[in-house]
Design an enzyme around this catalytic site. Structure first.
Site, PDB file in Angstrom:
ATOM      1  N   CYS A 231       0.059   6.156   7.648  1.00 29.40           N
ATOM      2  CA  CYS A 231       1.420   5.683   7.396  1.00 29.40           C
ATOM      3  C   CYS A 231       1.878   4.876   8.598  1.00 29.40           C
ATOM      4  O   CYS A 231       1.666   5.278   9.737  1.00 29.40           O
ATOM      5  CB  CYS A 231       2.361   6.857   7.193  1.00 29.40           C
ATOM      6  SG  CYS A 231       2.142   7.646   5.615  1.00 29.40           S
TER       7      CYS A 231
ATOM      8  N   CYS B 276       2.153  -1.980  16.004  1.00 24.72           N
ATOM      9  CA  CYS B 276       2.057  -1.724  14.559  1.00 24.72           C
ATOM     10  C   CYS B 276       1.401  -2.883  13.823  1.00 24.72           C
ATOM     11  O   CYS B 276       1.783  -4.044  13.995  1.00 24.72           O
ATOM     12  CB  CYS B 276       3.455  -1.476  14.006  1.00 24.72           C
ATOM     13  SG  CYS B 276       3.474  -1.268  12.217  1.00 24.72           S
TER      14      CYS B 276
ATOM     15  N   GLU C   3       0.818  -1.203   0.000  1.00 25.18           N
ATOM     16  CA  GLU C   3       0.000   0.000   0.000  1.00 25.18           C
ATOM     17  C   GLU C   3       0.856   1.257   0.000  1.00 25.18           C
ATOM     18  O   GLU C   3       1.953   1.277   0.561  1.00 25.18           O
ATOM     19  CB  GLU C   3      -0.917   0.008   1.225  1.00 25.18           C
ATOM     20  CG  GLU C   3      -2.088  -0.932   1.025  1.00 25.18           C
ATOM     21  CD  GLU C   3      -2.960  -1.078   2.255  1.00 25.18           C
ATOM     22  OE1 GLU C   3      -4.176  -1.204   2.091  1.00 25.18           O
ATOM     23  OE2 GLU C   3      -2.428  -1.092   3.365  1.00 25.18           O
TER      24      GLU C   3
ATOM     25  N   CYS D 228       3.264   8.498   1.018  1.00 24.18           N
ATOM     26  CA  CYS D 228       3.870   7.615   2.006  1.00 24.18           C
ATOM     27  C   CYS D 228       4.098   6.267   1.316  1.00 24.18           C
ATOM     28  O   CYS D 228       3.136   5.644   0.854  1.00 24.18           O
ATOM     29  CB  CYS D 228       2.875   7.503   3.162  1.00 24.18           C
ATOM     30  SG  CYS D 228       3.366   6.360   4.433  1.00 24.18           S
TER      31      CYS D 228
ATOM     32  N   CYS E 209       7.233  -4.516  16.025  1.00 22.07           N
ATOM     33  CA  CYS E 209       6.768  -3.521  16.998  1.00 22.07           C
ATOM     34  C   CYS E 209       5.352  -3.895  17.446  1.00 22.07           C
ATOM     35  O   CYS E 209       4.492  -4.206  16.616  1.00 22.07           O
ATOM     36  CB  CYS E 209       6.782  -2.120  16.388  1.00 22.07           C
ATOM     37  SG  CYS E 209       8.424  -1.649  15.821  1.00 22.07           S
TER      38      CYS E 209
ATOM     39  N   CYS F 277       6.910  -6.594   7.615  1.00 20.36           N
ATOM     40  CA  CYS F 277       8.050  -6.047   8.346  1.00 20.36           C
ATOM     41  C   CYS F 277       8.511  -7.075   9.375  1.00 20.36           C
ATOM     42  O   CYS F 277       7.691  -7.774   9.970  1.00 20.36           O
ATOM     43  CB  CYS F 277       7.655  -4.756   9.058  1.00 20.36           C
ATOM     44  SG  CYS F 277       9.059  -3.929   9.844  1.00 20.36           S
TER      45      CYS F 277
HETATM   46  N1  SAH Z   1       9.453   1.128   9.819  1.00 21.79           N
HETATM   47  C1  SAH Z   1       9.657   2.510   9.850  1.00 21.79           C
HETATM   48  C2  SAH Z   1       8.741   3.270   8.915  1.00 21.79           C
HETATM   49  C3  SAH Z   1       7.329   2.819   8.860  1.00 21.79           C
HETATM   50  S1  SAH Z   1       6.381   3.002  10.326  1.00 21.79           S
HETATM   51  C4  SAH Z   1       9.565   3.045  11.250  1.00 21.79           C
HETATM   52  O1  SAH Z   1       9.135   2.297  12.128  1.00 21.79           O
HETATM   53  O2  SAH Z   1       9.962   4.174  11.464  1.00 21.79           O
HETATM   54  C5  SAH Z   1       6.011   4.756  10.257  1.00 21.79           C
HETATM   55  C6  SAH Z   1       5.574   5.354  11.593  1.00 21.79           C
HETATM   56  O3  SAH Z   1       4.275   4.917  11.981  1.00 21.79           O
HETATM   57  C7  SAH Z   1       6.512   5.010  12.742  1.00 21.79           C
HETATM   58  O4  SAH Z   1       6.913   6.191  13.400  1.00 21.79           O
HETATM   59  C8  SAH Z   1       5.650   4.164  13.650  1.00 21.79           C
HETATM   60  O5  SAH Z   1       6.067   4.317  14.991  1.00 21.79           O
HETATM   61  C9  SAH Z   1       4.267   4.708  13.379  1.00 21.79           C
HETATM   62  N2  SAH Z   1       3.166   3.822  13.706  1.00 21.79           N
HETATM   63  C10 SAH Z   1       3.101   2.482  13.593  1.00 21.79           C
HETATM   64  N3  SAH Z   1       1.921   2.020  14.021  1.00 21.79           N
HETATM   65  C11 SAH Z   1       1.212   3.097  14.437  1.00 21.79           C
HETATM   66  C12 SAH Z   1      -0.101   3.280  14.993  1.00 21.79           C
HETATM   67  N4  SAH Z   1      -0.913   2.268  15.192  1.00 21.79           N
HETATM   68  N5  SAH Z   1      -0.493   4.524  15.295  1.00 21.79           N
HETATM   69  C13 SAH Z   1       0.297   5.588  15.064  1.00 21.79           C
HETATM   70  N6  SAH Z   1       1.530   5.479  14.547  1.00 21.79           N
HETATM   71  C14 SAH Z   1       1.981   4.244  14.223  1.00 21.79           C
HETATM   72 FE1  SF4 Z   2       8.061  -2.239  11.069  1.00 25.27          FE
HETATM   73 FE2  SF4 Z   2       5.829  -1.130  11.974  1.00 25.27          FE
HETATM   74 FE3  SF4 Z   2       7.950  -1.278  13.555  1.00 25.27          FE
HETATM   75 FE4  SF4 Z   2       7.983   0.412  11.454  1.00 25.27          FE
HETATM   76  S1  SF4 Z   2       6.645   0.535  13.241  1.00 25.27           S
HETATM   77  S2  SF4 Z   2       9.596  -1.024  12.094  1.00 25.27           S
HETATM   78  S3  SF4 Z   2       6.759  -0.791   9.977  1.00 25.27           S
HETATM   79  S4  SF4 Z   2       6.801  -3.041  12.734  1.00 25.27           S
END
Ligand code: SAH
Ligand code: SF4
Length: 371
Positions: free
Chosen positions: A347, A130, A103, A116, A127, A123
């Site tokens: 994003c 996420c 996406e 974005c 996390c 991934c």
């Molecule tokens: N993997 C990279 C880029 C993609 S994630 C990273 O982690 O930086 C992009 C952003 O979205 C990150 O800052 C992450 O902390 C945030 N993010 C992930 N899940 C989220 C959620 N449920 N609500 C708000 N932000 C979120």
């Molecule tokens: Fe991967 Fe989501 Fe963590 Fe970014 S926030 S590193 S996309 S698991």
């Protein structure tokens, strides 16, 4: 392509033209008896004029084009679904040649857009908050698959509207697909093609320290760097982000302090506010002291909830108090406005093949995202 003595031809698999930097194409041209300026011409057709067919490349001879077309494919990853939110945010679902889907999200700012983009299918970073993490890592995207997300985005915009900013904040961890991320950045920054200005591109990482160190050495790629912090003590951060067990918060902050910062540029720290988890005043105080001495700004992101994950967005009052505390203590802090309500397009909160974790609630949808 080589021919054997009997005249039978060995089939060489085609690579994507969009996987190549200008330097790669120049080398290819030289190795194939073509003038090096073909590389510039191809870049102009692909990224400046954004053509979709070989026959549109009118200043390149048929003979030369045949050679290029023989080696490289011009096919773009197809858009299989487009959703538009009431606020103008567009979410694009694109299908890769092997059936995986990724996406991209287009955020509308009037006459221009921020897009974005994803760097991986899924991934591996795991996390806890996420949604992309629940897919696991399926595979890395190629440079072309990263670049074509911008071609696809631009192709949908009406005359006069352009993609002005790119954020690497879609599915995946850019520094876990380091080489392809760099290759895509070289293509975006090339003045013969898209010609994006480095200050209009942001790469976001969960904190892969060796990647950040390597990135610091890329003297010709001075795009913005964002660090997903999300925890202000080692204990808090590693609970949320397993990557922190490998690269500690201390090591991360130390690396950020040493990261070269150009005049007028600041490193961004993304900080998700999660109710009862990261939104306390104690966390705000710790955040202020952690960032002391780093030329930085903080992007506060109210958590985007999803049925499959247990975290909650804080109350608006808690968000305001946290934000104000940072401002009062000299931190340049912004709040990320939630975009794409109604089409679930945030994003970092994208998943195309999510599987619920064992402890999570039963699935409600097989294609969950959230905003
Ligand atoms: N993997 C990279 C880029 C993609 S994630 C990273 O982690 O930086 C992009 C952003 O979205 C990150 O800052 C992450 O902390 C945030 N993010 C992930 N899940 C989220 C959620 N449920 N609500 C708000 N932000 C979120
Ligand atoms: Fe991967 Fe989501 Fe963590 Fe970014 S926030 S590193 S996309 S698991």
């Amino acid at each position: 392509m080589k021919a054997d003595v009997a005249g039978a031809q060995e089939v060489v698999p085609k690579t994507k033209l969009t996987d190549q930097t200008e330097v790669d194409l120049r080398e290819w041209a030289e190795a194939n008896g073509e003038k090096p300026f073909r590389a510039v011409q191809l870049f102009q057709w692909l990224y400046l004029h954004q053509v979709v067919g070989w026959d549109e490349m009118t200043n390149i001879s048929k003979k030369a084009l045949n050679k290029v077309a023989h080696q490289f494919s011009l096919e773009r990853i197809p858009i299989v679904e487009k959703q538009v939110a009431p606020d103008g945010t567009i979410k694009l679902l694109q299908e890769l040649h092997d059936g995986h889907r990724i996406e991209s999200v287009l955020l509308n700012h009037g006459d221009h857009y921020t897009v974005c983009i994803s760097t991986q299918v899924g991934c591996a970073m795991g996390c806890k908050f996420c949604l992309t993490a629940s897919m696991g890592l399926k595979r890395n995207l190629t440079p072309g698959e990263i670049v074509e997300q911008i071609l696809n985005a631009q192709s949908l915009l009406p005359e006069g509207q352009t993609v002005r900013n790119i954020v690497y904040m879609g599915m995946g961890e850019p520094f876990h697909n380091y080489d392809n991320t760099i290759q895509s950045l070289k293509i975006f920054l090339n003045p013969h093609g898209f010609g994006f200005s480095a200050r209009r591109i942001t790469v976001s990482t969960s904190g892969i320290v060796p990647g950040i160190k390597r990135f610091a050495e890329e003297s010709d790629i001075r795009v913005n760097l964002a660090i997903s912090l999300n925890g202000v003590t080692q204990e808090a951060r590693q609970k949320l982000m397993p990557v922190s067990r490998r690269y500690s918060l201390e090591e991360l902050i130390d690396t950020c302090k040493r990261f070269p910062k150009e005049p007028r540029k600041r490193m961004t720290f993304e900080y998700i506010l999660m109710k009862g988890v990261t939104d306390s005043m104690a966390s705000a105080r710790k955040l202020v002291s952690l960032l002391h001495g780093i030329k930085s700004k903080v992007n506060l992101i109210p958590y985007n909830e999803h049925d499959l994950l247990p975290y909650k967005s804080p109350d608006p009052a808690a968000i305001k108090t946290f934000h104000q505390y940072l401002l009062d203590h000299g931190i340049l802090a912004t709040m990320r406005v939630s975009r794409g309500q109604g089409i679930s397009a945030a994003c970092g909160q994208l998943a195309t093949e999510a599987t619920p974790r064992p402890s999570d609630k039963p699935e409600k949808s097989d294609r969950p995202e959230s905003c």
